[in-house]
Design a protein around this motif. Structure first.
Motif, short mmCIF file in Angstrom:
data_model
loop_
_atom_site.label_atom_id
_atom_site.label_comp_id
_atom_site.label_asym_id
_atom_site.label_seq_id
_atom_site.Cartn_x
_atom_site.Cartn_y
_atom_site.Cartn_z
N THR A 23 8.13 -3.97 -5.77
CA THR A 23 6.72 -3.89 -5.39
C THR A 23 5.83 -3.23 -6.45
OG1 THR A 23 6.94 -1.72 -4.33
CG2 THR A 23 7.36 -3.66 -2.95
N LYS A 24 4.55 -3.57 -6.34
CA LYS A 24 3.48 -2.84 -7.01
C LYS A 24 2.83 -1.99 -5.92
CE LYS A 24 3.52 -4.58 -11.25
NZ LYS A 24 3.70 -3.77 -12.47
N VAL A 25 2.91 -0.69 -6.03
CA VAL A 25 2.38 0.20 -4.99
C VAL A 25 0.93 0.53 -5.31
CG1 VAL A 25 2.65 2.41 -3.81
CG2 VAL A 25 4.68 1.14 -4.55
N LEU A 26 0.02 0.11 -4.42
CA LEU A 26 -1.42 0.24 -4.64
C LEU A 26 -2.00 1.32 -3.74
CD1 LEU A 26 -2.21 -3.59 -4.75
CD2 LEU A 26 -1.55 -2.09 -6.64
N ASN A 27 -3.13 1.88 -4.16
CA ASN A 27 -3.70 3.04 -3.47
C ASN A 27 -4.35 2.71 -2.14
OD1 ASN A 27 -2.95 4.88 -5.42
ND2 ASN A 27 -4.80 4.57 -6.63
N ARG A 28 -4.85 1.46 -1.99
CA ARG A 28 -5.59 1.12 -0.78
C ARG A 28 -5.14 -0.22 -0.23
NH1 ARG A 28 -10.67 -0.13 -1.47
NH2 ARG A 28 -10.65 -0.26 -3.74
N SER A 29 -5.20 -0.35 1.09
CA SER A 29 -4.82 -1.61 1.74
C SER A 29 -5.66 -2.77 1.25
CB SER A 29 -4.96 -1.48 3.26
OG SER A 29 -4.12 -0.47 3.77
N ALA A 30 -6.95 -2.50 1.02
CA ALA A 30 -7.86 -3.57 0.58
C ALA A 30 -7.41 -4.18 -0.74
CB ALA A 30 -9.28 -3.03 0.44
N LEU A 31 -6.76 -3.39 -1.60
CA LEU A 31 -6.29 -3.90 -2.88
C LEU A 31 -5.14 -4.88 -2.70
CD1 LEU A 31 -6.40 -0.64 -5.05
CD2 LEU A 31 -8.07 -2.52 -4.99
N VAL A 32 -4.36 -4.68 -1.64
CA VAL A 32 -3.29 -5.62 -1.32
C VAL A 32 -3.89 -6.95 -0.86
CG1 VAL A 32 -1.29 -6.08 0.16
CG2 VAL A 32 -1.68 -3.78 -0.74
N PHE A 33 -4.87 -6.86 0.09
CA PHE A 33 -5.52 -8.08 0.57
C PHE A 33 -6.11 -8.86 -0.60
CE2 PHE A 33 -7.14 -5.25 4.33
CZ PHE A 33 -5.84 -5.04 4.74
N GLN A 34 -6.86 -8.15 -1.44
CA GLN A 34 -7.56 -8.78 -2.56
C GLN A 34 -6.57 -9.34 -3.58
OE1 GLN A 34 -10.11 -5.68 -4.09
NE2 GLN A 34 -11.16 -5.42 -2.12
N THR A 50 0.83 -1.20 0.00
CA THR A 50 0.00 0.00 0.00
C THR A 50 0.87 1.25 0.00
OG1 THR A 50 -1.52 -1.23 1.43
CG2 THR A 50 -1.98 1.11 1.09
N ASP A 51 0.45 2.25 -0.74
CA ASP A 51 1.16 3.53 -0.76
C ASP A 51 1.17 4.11 0.66
OD1 ASP A 51 2.06 6.13 -1.11
OD2 ASP A 51 0.94 6.45 -2.96
N PRO A 52 2.35 4.36 1.23
CA PRO A 52 2.41 4.91 2.59
C PRO A 52 1.72 6.26 2.75
CG PRO A 52 4.53 3.99 1.96
CD PRO A 52 3.68 4.00 0.72
N ALA A 53 1.49 6.96 1.64
CA ALA A 53 0.76 8.23 1.72
C ALA A 53 -0.69 8.00 2.13
CB ALA A 53 0.81 8.95 0.37
N ASN A 54 -1.19 6.78 1.90
CA ASN A 54 -2.59 6.45 2.19
C ASN A 54 -2.76 5.46 3.33
OD1 ASN A 54 -3.21 8.00 -0.09
ND2 ASN A 54 -3.15 6.23 -1.45
N SER A 55 -1.67 5.06 3.96
CA SER A 55 -1.75 4.02 4.99
C SER A 55 -0.74 4.26 6.09
CB SER A 55 -1.51 2.64 4.36
OG SER A 55 -1.27 1.66 5.33
N GLY A 56 -1.24 4.41 7.31
CA GLY A 56 -0.35 4.59 8.46
C GLY A 56 0.51 3.37 8.71
N SER A 57 -0.07 2.18 8.51
CA SER A 57 0.70 0.96 8.76
C SER A 57 1.80 0.78 7.71
CB SER A 57 -0.22 -0.27 8.78
OG SER A 57 -0.88 -0.44 7.55
N ALA A 58 1.53 1.17 6.46
CA ALA A 58 2.56 1.08 5.42
C ALA A 58 3.70 2.06 5.72
CB ALA A 58 1.95 1.38 4.06
N TYR A 59 3.35 3.24 6.22
CA TYR A 59 4.38 4.20 6.62
C TYR A 59 5.24 3.60 7.73
CZ TYR A 59 6.51 8.35 8.72
OH TYR A 59 7.42 9.25 9.24
N SER A 60 4.60 2.98 8.71
CA SER A 60 5.34 2.33 9.80
C SER A 60 6.22 1.22 9.27
CB SER A 60 4.37 1.78 10.85
OG SER A 60 3.63 2.80 11.46
N ASN A 61 5.72 0.48 8.29
CA ASN A 61 6.48 -0.63 7.74
C ASN A 61 7.76 -0.15 7.06
OD1 ASN A 61 4.91 -3.69 6.71
ND2 ASN A 61 7.10 -3.32 6.92
N VAL A 62 7.64 0.91 6.28
CA VAL A 62 8.82 1.45 5.61
C VAL A 62 9.85 1.96 6.62
CG1 VAL A 62 9.67 3.29 4.09
CG2 VAL A 62 7.58 2.06 3.50
#
Length: 332
Positions: A193-204, A157-169
């Motif tokens: 990586t493929k950087v996606l706009n939403r966390s749900a897109l990663v799950f899916q 997930t793009d860290p700009a749209n996800s707090g957890s992705a920011y933490s991961n980086v």
């Protein structure tokens, strides 16, 4: 005239009592949890306590801004699903309350002055589609994800749209040596990586096999697996972190009594087991037998956890996001 006046006073008093009674039967919850979890808890809490829950859902930043804006006349009673760092930096808006379940939750997941208390823990993990990548052939560590063979097959997930992705980086920057050395290796990972706009897109994407691997949250892997998807959770051997979300009572909110009931309810042991069964959210309280409950999650003590400067990285988020955006652009 006197009789009319007495009647008016009686009516006013009755209306006042009715208003108080009505307020006591409703709480307003500001939340950043997803709709499934909000609906589950609101429904079950009301069923047990007869206190209705008005759910106001938004991103954590929006929720905190609303509480700040309403500080002189609070409209909400509770805030839930907010990170430890946000709760801690906004304690001036929160009311101290020692939950009945305080003893079951480690000190690191609750405020020393009881102004907030942890509810959920999110572990940063890898997800693997075992149909695309056989179980034994998948990566075992964050370091493994930098291998050239995974290029284009890791969803993030793009860290700009996800707090957890920011933490991961930022966790990986530290884990990989910090400074330029850490950022160089993070760049190597982003190139895969493929950087996606939403966390749900990663799950899916991992769940349906579009991507063999994903960098995501623990609960997502168990949720997809429970629905029949060939998804495995990877706990990185080089370590991860447990990000806490908590609940708190808004200071001077309309229904303090109802808010206290909610805080106690949401961390009760049987309620945490219900939440685990329905949504696979790991509880902050540590007395659940996780390996023998739905999902068969490992105990927190059986996962390698590493130190993470949550407050430090939160404080320098803006400049760090500029660097992350630069890394993403250069690796596309």
């Amino acid at each position: 005239m006197q009789r009319t006046g007495m009647t008016a006073l009686a009516v006013a008093a009755a209306l006042g009592w009715a208003g108080t009674a009505q307020a006591q039967q409703r709480v307003v919850l500001y939340t950043s949890n997803d709709a499934t979890l909000n609906k589950l808890i609101a429904t079950e809490f009301t069923k047990e306590t007869k206190v209705e829950v008005d759910v106001v859902s938004a991103g954590s930043g929006v929720v905190i801004k609303r509480i700040e804006t309403e500080k002189d006349r609070p409209q909400g009673d509770l805030v839930w699903g907010i990170s430890r760092s946000l709760l801690q930096t906004n304690v001036q808006y929160l009311q101290s309350y020692a939950s009945q379940h305080k003893a079951a939750i480690p000190a690191e997941f609750r405020d020393p002055e009881d102004r907030w208390i942890g509810t959920n823990l999110h572990l940063l993990v890898g997800l693997q589609n075992t149909k695309s990548i056989p179980d034994a052939q998948g990566p075992k560590s964050w370091d493994d994800l930098t291998a050239a063979k995974w290029k284009g097959n890791i969803a993030f997930t793009d860290p700009a749209n996800s707090g957890s992705a920011y933490s991961n980086v930022t966790l990986l920057v530290d884990l990989w040596g910090g400074g330029n050395a850490g950022w160089d290796k993070v760049s190597k990972l982003f190139a895969n990586t493929k950087v996606l706009n939403r966390s749900a897109l990663v799950f899916q994407g991992v769940g349906n096999g579009e991507y063999g691997l994903g960098i995501s949250l623990e609960y997502a892997g168990y949720l997809w697996a429970s629905n029949g998807a060939p998804v495995k959770v990877i706990y990185p051997t080089d370590g991860t972190i447990a990000q806490m979300e908590g609940v708190a009572i808004i200071k001077n909110g309309p229904n303090a009594d109802g808010a206290r009931k909610f805080v106690d309810y949401v961390n009760r042991k049987d309620v945490r087991e219900m939440i685990l069964k329905e949504t696979f959210r790991r509880p902050a309280r540590q007395d659940l037998d996780l390996p023998n409950l739905p999902g068969k999650m490992p105990k927190l003590t059986d996962v390698k956890l590493v130190k993470y400067d949550e407050e430090g990285w939160t404080a320098k988020r803006n400049e760090t996001m500029d660097r992350i955006k630069d890394v993403i652009q250069k690796t596309r």
